[in-house]
Design an enzyme around this catalytic site. Structure first.
Site, PDB file in Angstrom:
ATOM      1  N   TYR A 103      37.620  32.974  36.786  1.00  0.00           N
ATOM      2  CA  TYR A 103      37.481  32.159  37.998  1.00  0.00           C
ATOM      3  C   TYR A 103      37.522  30.660  37.729  1.00  0.00           C
ATOM      4  O   TYR A 103      36.984  30.199  36.716  1.00  0.00           O
ATOM      5  CB  TYR A 103      36.116  32.414  38.659  1.00  0.00           C
ATOM      6  CG  TYR A 103      35.825  33.844  39.026  1.00  0.00           C
ATOM      7  CD1 TYR A 103      36.537  34.480  40.027  1.00  0.00           C
ATOM      8  CD2 TYR A 103      34.790  34.540  38.389  1.00  0.00           C
ATOM      9  CE1 TYR A 103      36.237  35.786  40.380  1.00  0.00           C
ATOM     10  CE2 TYR A 103      34.489  35.841  38.742  1.00  0.00           C
ATOM     11  CZ  TYR A 103      35.213  36.471  39.731  1.00  0.00           C
ATOM     12  OH  TYR A 103      34.913  37.745  40.082  1.00  0.00           O
ATOM     13  N   ARG A 105      36.199  28.173  40.370  1.00  0.00           N
ATOM     14  CA  ARG A 105      35.695  28.126  41.744  1.00  0.00           C
ATOM     15  C   ARG A 105      34.411  27.332  41.887  1.00  0.00           C
ATOM     16  O   ARG A 105      33.959  27.100  43.001  1.00  0.00           O
ATOM     17  CB  ARG A 105      35.448  29.562  42.236  1.00  0.00           C
ATOM     18  CG  ARG A 105      34.284  30.229  41.553  1.00  0.00           C
ATOM     19  CD  ARG A 105      34.173  31.725  41.730  1.00  0.00           C
ATOM     20  NE  ARG A 105      34.301  32.214  43.073  1.00  0.00           N
ATOM     21  CZ  ARG A 105      34.254  33.512  43.393  1.00  0.00           C
ATOM     22  NH1 ARG A 105      34.082  34.422  42.439  1.00  0.00           N
ATOM     23  NH2 ARG A 105      34.375  33.910  44.636  1.00  0.00           N
ATOM     24  N   ASN A 165      29.014  44.176  45.733  1.00  0.00           N
ATOM     25  CA  ASN A 165      30.007  43.468  44.898  1.00  0.00           C
ATOM     26  C   ASN A 165      29.361  42.555  43.855  1.00  0.00           C
ATOM     27  O   ASN A 165      29.635  41.342  43.818  1.00  0.00           O
ATOM     28  CB  ASN A 165      30.943  42.650  45.804  1.00  0.00           C
ATOM     29  CG  ASN A 165      32.356  43.208  45.766  1.00  0.00           C
ATOM     30  OD1 ASN A 165      32.686  44.018  44.900  1.00  0.00           O
ATOM     31  ND2 ASN A 165      33.193  42.786  46.708  1.00  0.00           N
ATOM     32  N   ARG A 167      28.877  40.504  40.739  1.00  0.00           N
ATOM     33  CA  ARG A 167      29.753  39.930  39.716  1.00  0.00           C
ATOM     34  C   ARG A 167      28.858  39.203  38.704  1.00  0.00           C
ATOM     35  O   ARG A 167      28.427  38.067  38.944  1.00  0.00           O
ATOM     36  CB  ARG A 167      30.738  38.922  40.332  1.00  0.00           C
ATOM     37  CG  ARG A 167      31.740  39.533  41.288  1.00  0.00           C
ATOM     38  CD  ARG A 167      32.857  40.259  40.541  1.00  0.00           C
ATOM     39  NE  ARG A 167      33.876  40.762  41.456  1.00  0.00           N
ATOM     40  CZ  ARG A 167      33.829  41.930  42.096  1.00  0.00           C
ATOM     41  NH1 ARG A 167      32.803  42.744  41.918  1.00  0.00           N
ATOM     42  NH2 ARG A 167      34.813  42.300  42.894  1.00  0.00           N
ATOM     43  N   LYS A 224      31.347  53.706  46.608  1.00  0.00           N
ATOM     44  CA  LYS A 224      32.769  53.815  46.291  1.00  0.00           C
ATOM     45  C   LYS A 224      32.919  54.344  44.873  1.00  0.00           C
ATOM     46  O   LYS A 224      32.397  53.748  43.929  1.00  0.00           O
ATOM     47  CB  LYS A 224      33.422  52.437  46.441  1.00  0.00           C
ATOM     48  CG  LYS A 224      33.424  52.000  47.905  1.00  0.00           C
ATOM     49  CD  LYS A 224      33.960  50.612  48.086  1.00  0.00           C
ATOM     50  CE  LYS A 224      32.893  49.559  47.866  1.00  0.00           C
ATOM     51  NZ  LYS A 224      33.377  48.203  48.116  1.00  0.00           N
ATOM     52  N   GLY A 226      35.905  55.142  43.329  1.00  0.00           N
ATOM     53  CA  GLY A 226      37.275  54.994  42.809  1.00  0.00           C
ATOM     54  C   GLY A 226      38.093  56.235  43.117  1.00  0.00           C
ATOM     55  O   GLY A 226      38.062  56.753  44.232  1.00  0.00           O
ATOM     56  N   GLY A 229      36.761  59.251  45.089  1.00  0.00           N
ATOM     57  CA  GLY A 229      36.495  59.209  46.533  1.00  0.00           C
ATOM     58  C   GLY A 229      35.258  58.405  46.852  1.00  0.00           C
ATOM     59  O   GLY A 229      35.050  57.329  46.302  1.00  0.00           O
ATOM     60  N   ALA A 254      40.918  46.996  46.174  1.00  0.00           N
ATOM     61  CA  ALA A 254      40.905  48.342  46.756  1.00  0.00           C
ATOM     62  C   ALA A 254      39.562  48.634  47.434  1.00  0.00           C
ATOM     63  O   ALA A 254      39.509  49.216  48.528  1.00  0.00           O
ATOM     64  CB  ALA A 254      41.190  49.386  45.681  1.00  0.00           C
ATOM     65  N   ASP A 256      37.506  46.429  48.721  1.00  0.00           N
ATOM     66  CA  ASP A 256      37.379  45.608  49.936  1.00  0.00           C
ATOM     67  C   ASP A 256      38.196  46.232  51.070  1.00  0.00           C
ATOM     68  O   ASP A 256      37.749  46.287  52.224  1.00  0.00           O
ATOM     69  CB  ASP A 256      37.895  44.183  49.676  1.00  0.00           C
ATOM     70  CG  ASP A 256      37.341  43.601  48.390  1.00  0.00           C
ATOM     71  OD1 ASP A 256      36.195  43.934  48.040  1.00  0.00           O
ATOM     72  OD2 ASP A 256      38.059  42.827  47.726  1.00  0.00           O
TER      73      ASP A 256
HETATM   74  O1  KDG Z   1      37.423  42.812  45.055  1.00  0.00           O
HETATM   75  C1  KDG Z   1      38.459  41.927  44.651  1.00  0.00           C
HETATM   76  C2  KDG Z   1      37.846  40.574  44.504  1.00  0.00           C
HETATM   77  O2  KDG Z   1      36.884  40.635  43.502  1.00  0.00           O
HETATM   78  C3  KDG Z   1      38.873  39.543  44.153  1.00  0.00           C
HETATM   79  O3  KDG Z   1      39.787  39.359  45.209  1.00  0.00           O
HETATM   80  C4  KDG Z   1      38.275  38.237  43.751  1.00  0.00           C
HETATM   81  O4  KDG Z   1      36.678  37.865  45.467  1.00  0.00           O
HETATM   82  C5  KDG Z   1      36.915  37.925  44.314  1.00  0.00           C
HETATM   83  C6  KDG Z   1      35.835  37.708  43.378  1.00  0.00           C
HETATM   84  O5  KDG Z   1      35.035  36.822  43.645  1.00  0.00           O
HETATM   85  O6  KDG Z   1      35.747  38.436  42.387  1.00  0.00           O
END
Ligand code: KDG
Length: 310
Positions: A103, A105, A165, A167, A224, A226, A229, A254, A256
């Protein structure tokens, strides 16, 4: 204006490697669009319902490229703010042992989105408000915006949809755990991956992990899995819906797109099984091409795919 779903977060311009290998060795990239909450809005809109997006973009060409994309996808951009002095974030996807994101960002326009920027009336006619752990991880300002907007959306009677999500590159585990738990207390429907659940609660059966989330208040947890299913768990039942057999090219976006499709089914009034099959198909089709946005299918493509494979 009648908007079905409002998504809030950070759009990122995407550069995906044309060959496998580490970032330092890749000379050629192709350009796309990413950012989980924007990907979700595109998926929802391509399927045929009205989405709106809340974010802040830089006064640069990359920001303009997003405006062009959203307009082309019929996504409402009246609440997309432009901050001329700031920049729109970017990321690179490389492919070696799966996919990896790098990234650029920090300090982006979206990370400066504040609750003062939110037009509170905009939420009044929508049905769903969506945000994610990424939107909360990028800055404390954006985190507070997510939490305050979610509270406001709930007050106005919207369903609050939250994709965990997680990260690890974006925030510390300690902060993530605290903030995600706080958000789970507000959410109505939660979309974790198995990795998200394991990060939160360790290595248990997905059904038990989902039940732990339900204790915070959400009515539905959709894990999710993968290619396997997904697992839909409510207070009454838990149901695994198997995925489609495909050869994945790139799973970026996928999950999202899956969320967008699941929320589409929910608003259509479909039952959980039909919704899950549909969302699994959207997730599978999105994995068939490189990058997050280009491979997201429209409704006809999904129906043809399900028709052919079942
Ligand atoms: O799920 C896909 C996203 O992770 C990708 O488009 C990038 O939004 C993103 C991120 O912050 O990881």
């Amino acid at each position: 204006m009648n908007i079905d779903l409002i998504s809030l977060g950070e759009p990122l311009i995407e550069f995906y490697a044309t060959k496998p290998g580490h970032l330092k060795n890749i000379l050629l990239f192709e350009r796309g669009w990413g950012g989980d909450t924007s990907n979700l809005a595109v998926s929802f809109a391509r399927l045929g319902k009205k989405a709106g997006y809340i974010t802040k973009i830089g006064g640069d060409d990359f920001g303009q490229s997003f405006i062009d994309l959203w307009k082309k996808e019929h996504i409402d951009v009246t609440n997309v703010l432009v901050s001329p002095k700031d920049f729109t974030g970017i990321y690179f996807i490389t492919y070696h042992n799966g996919h990896d994101f790098t990234y650029y960002r920090k300090g982006s326009a979206a990370s400066k989105l504040s609750f003062k920027d939110i037009d509170q009336d905009y939420l009044s006619n929508a049905k769903i408000f969506h945000s994610s752990g990424i939107s909360e991880a990028i800055s404390t300002t954006c985190r507070n915006t997510v939490l305050k907007t979610a509270k406001l959306a709930k007050k106005k009677g919207l369903i609050y949809s939250f994709d965990i999500n997680h990260r690890p590159k974006l925030w510390s585990n300690e902060t993530a755990l605290k903030v995600i738990t706080q958000t789970l207390r507000l959410a109505d429907i939660v979309f974790p991956s198995l990795e998200d659940l394991r990060f939160l609660y360790g290595d248990e059966q997905p059904e038990n992990l989902s039940r732990r989330i339900l204790k915070f208040g959400p009515q539905t947890v959709v894990v999710k899995l993968g290619s396997e299913g997904c697992l839909v768990t409510t207070k009454k039942k838990s149901m695994k819906v198997k995925g489609f057999k495909i050869t994945s090219v790139d799973p970026t976006g996928a999950g999202d797109a899956f969320d967008g499709a699941f929320l589409f089914g929910l608003l259509k009034g479909w039952d959980s099984e039909e919704t899950a099959i549909f969302a699994n198909a959207v997730g599978a089709l999105t994995s068939l091409g490189k990058g997050a946005v280009n491979p997201i299918p429209n409704k006809k493509r999904v129906e043809d795919f399900i028709g052919k494979t079942t």
